[in-house]
Write an enzyme that holds these catalytic residues in place. Structure first.
Site, PDB file in Angstrom:
ATOM      1  N   LYS A  52     -38.579   4.455   0.150  1.00  0.00           N
ATOM      2  CA  LYS A  52     -39.314   5.643  -0.303  1.00  0.00           C
ATOM      3  C   LYS A  52     -38.338   6.754  -0.697  1.00  0.00           C
ATOM      4  CE  LYS A  52     -43.421   4.324   2.232  1.00  0.00           C
ATOM      5  NZ  LYS A  52     -44.216   4.337   3.442  1.00  0.00           N
ATOM      6  N   GLN A  96     -44.743   7.951   8.677  1.00  0.00           N
ATOM      7  CA  GLN A  96     -44.681   6.484   8.588  1.00  0.00           C
ATOM      8  C   GLN A  96     -45.475   5.853   9.740  1.00  0.00           C
ATOM      9  OE1 GLN A  96     -43.117   4.698   6.042  1.00  0.00           O
ATOM     10  NE2 GLN A  96     -44.055   2.916   6.976  1.00  0.00           N
ATOM     11  N   ASP A 119     -50.716  10.602   1.778  1.00  0.00           N
ATOM     12  CA  ASP A 119     -51.217   9.285   2.164  1.00  0.00           C
ATOM     13  C   ASP A 119     -52.747   9.249   2.141  1.00  0.00           C
ATOM     14  OD1 ASP A 119     -49.966   6.937   2.534  1.00  0.00           O
ATOM     15  OD2 ASP A 119     -49.310   7.310   4.589  1.00  0.00           O
TER      16      ASP A 119
END
Ligand code: NAP
Length: 296
Positions: A52, A96, A119
């Site tokens: 990422k 994460q 997200d």
């Protein structure tokens, strides 16, 4: 069998994003920023975070990484997220998952500012997705949607696969993949069946579908018995096995069928990170609009 090349679709999209970032820099002298937070040192999560950060660098997006100790309390994680919410250089925050030691991830995700929720897992954004009536509305309103489902729909669109009027079965109902993907397919006018571990007659249900999405987390779970001739098969699964990386679809068992399928690796995986970059741009633009509306 025809392979759907997620890698190519992804790299084309990343080139567009890179151009967009360069334009933003030129016009506003600002650089979109993404913060990543890793709690602990799970090896797979480390690899994802590294990819990422690298993808951000390649696209010209500024990345800010924070690694918290595996023993960090929920309060410590939330305190860091609140600091990142306040940082004006940061447009997106990615926590994460999974968190170690079965910590309640949702409580931490709820602390992310909905404007920085790249997200799409904050109840505000999950709610906006559920309330939206069409794909156009999702795009026009710049709604932040979970990256993997967004990537799947992007792959379908870019591959020229018509979703409208099709029957789609999504195997899996997680908040991260199955649920938002079902909502996105519905917004694209598919007739959607969301299957899960208590679904009866799963094979028969899948066999009747035009589009089958496997997001189960079980290697080679979907075989020939689940798929009808002419179907589109999207394999979301990433399973690390003794044979290497493996999807939720038994690729070898279905590869001689007349179907379209995303491979693992090289299918949905690359699109997830690409959509994270896309969501960071969306968050940048949403914040810019929000902040300018607040000005006297
Ligand atoms: P998850 O939270 O574990 O959810 C798995 C889902 O599969 C659950 O809804 C579960 O049903 C269902 N399921 C389990 N066994 C089943 C069975 N025998 N029959 C039917 N349904 C069954 O996993 P996830 O986070 O959604 O991820 C799914 C897969 O996608 C994993 O392999 C993951 O590694 C992969 N993934 C890939 C990407 C990517 O970038 N490509 C991103 C995220 C995830 P219940 O709800 O009833 O338990």
């Amino acid at each position: 069998m025809k392979l759907i090349d997620g890698k190519k679709i992804s790299s084309d999209k990343r080139a567009e994003i890179k151009e967009e970032v360069a334009k933003i820099k030129q016009q506003t002298e600002k650089i979109p920023g993404l913060a990543t937070v890793l709690v602990g040192g799970d090896p797979a999560s480390r690899v994802y975070i590294k990819s990422k950060i690298k993808a951000c660098e390649d696209a010209g997006i500024k990345s800010f990484h924070h690694n918290l100790d595996a023993n960090s309390s929920k309060e410590e994680i939330i305190a860091l997220i609140k600091k990142l919410n306040e940082n004006s250089e940061i447009d997106g925050i990615l926590l994460q998952l999974p968190l170690p030691q079965n910590k309640d991830a949702q409580e931490c995700l709820n602390a992310v500012s909905p404007l920085k929720d790249v997200d799409g897992l904050h109840p505000f954004n999950a709610g906006l997705l559920n309330l939206s009536k069409s794909w156009n509305e999702i795009i026009e309103k710049n709604i932040l949607v979970s990256c993997t489902p967004l990537g799947v729909v992007h792959i379908l669109h870019k591959s020229g696969i018509i979703i409208e009027g099709k029957t789609a079965v999504v195997i899996g109902r997680s908040n991260l993949v199955g649920k938002p993907l079902s909502m996105l397919l519905l917004a694209n006018n598919a007739t959607v069946i969301m299957a899960h571990s208590k679904t009866r007659n799963l094979k028969e249900i899948c066999k009747s579908a035009d589009i089958v999405v496997a997001a189960v987390g079980k290697s080679k779970f979907v075989n020939k018995d689940f798929i009808k001739t002419g179907a589109v098969v999207i394999d979301v699964g990433i399973n690390r096995t003794s044979e290497g990386l493996c999807g939720d679809v038994d690729f070898d068992a279905v590869k001689d069928m007349d179907i379209k399928i995303t491979p693992v690796p090289g299918g949905v995986g690359p699109m997830t990170i690409t959509m994270l970059l896309e969501n960071t741009l969306k968050a940048f633009n949403n914040r810019k609009r929000y902040l300018s509306n607040r000005m006297p």
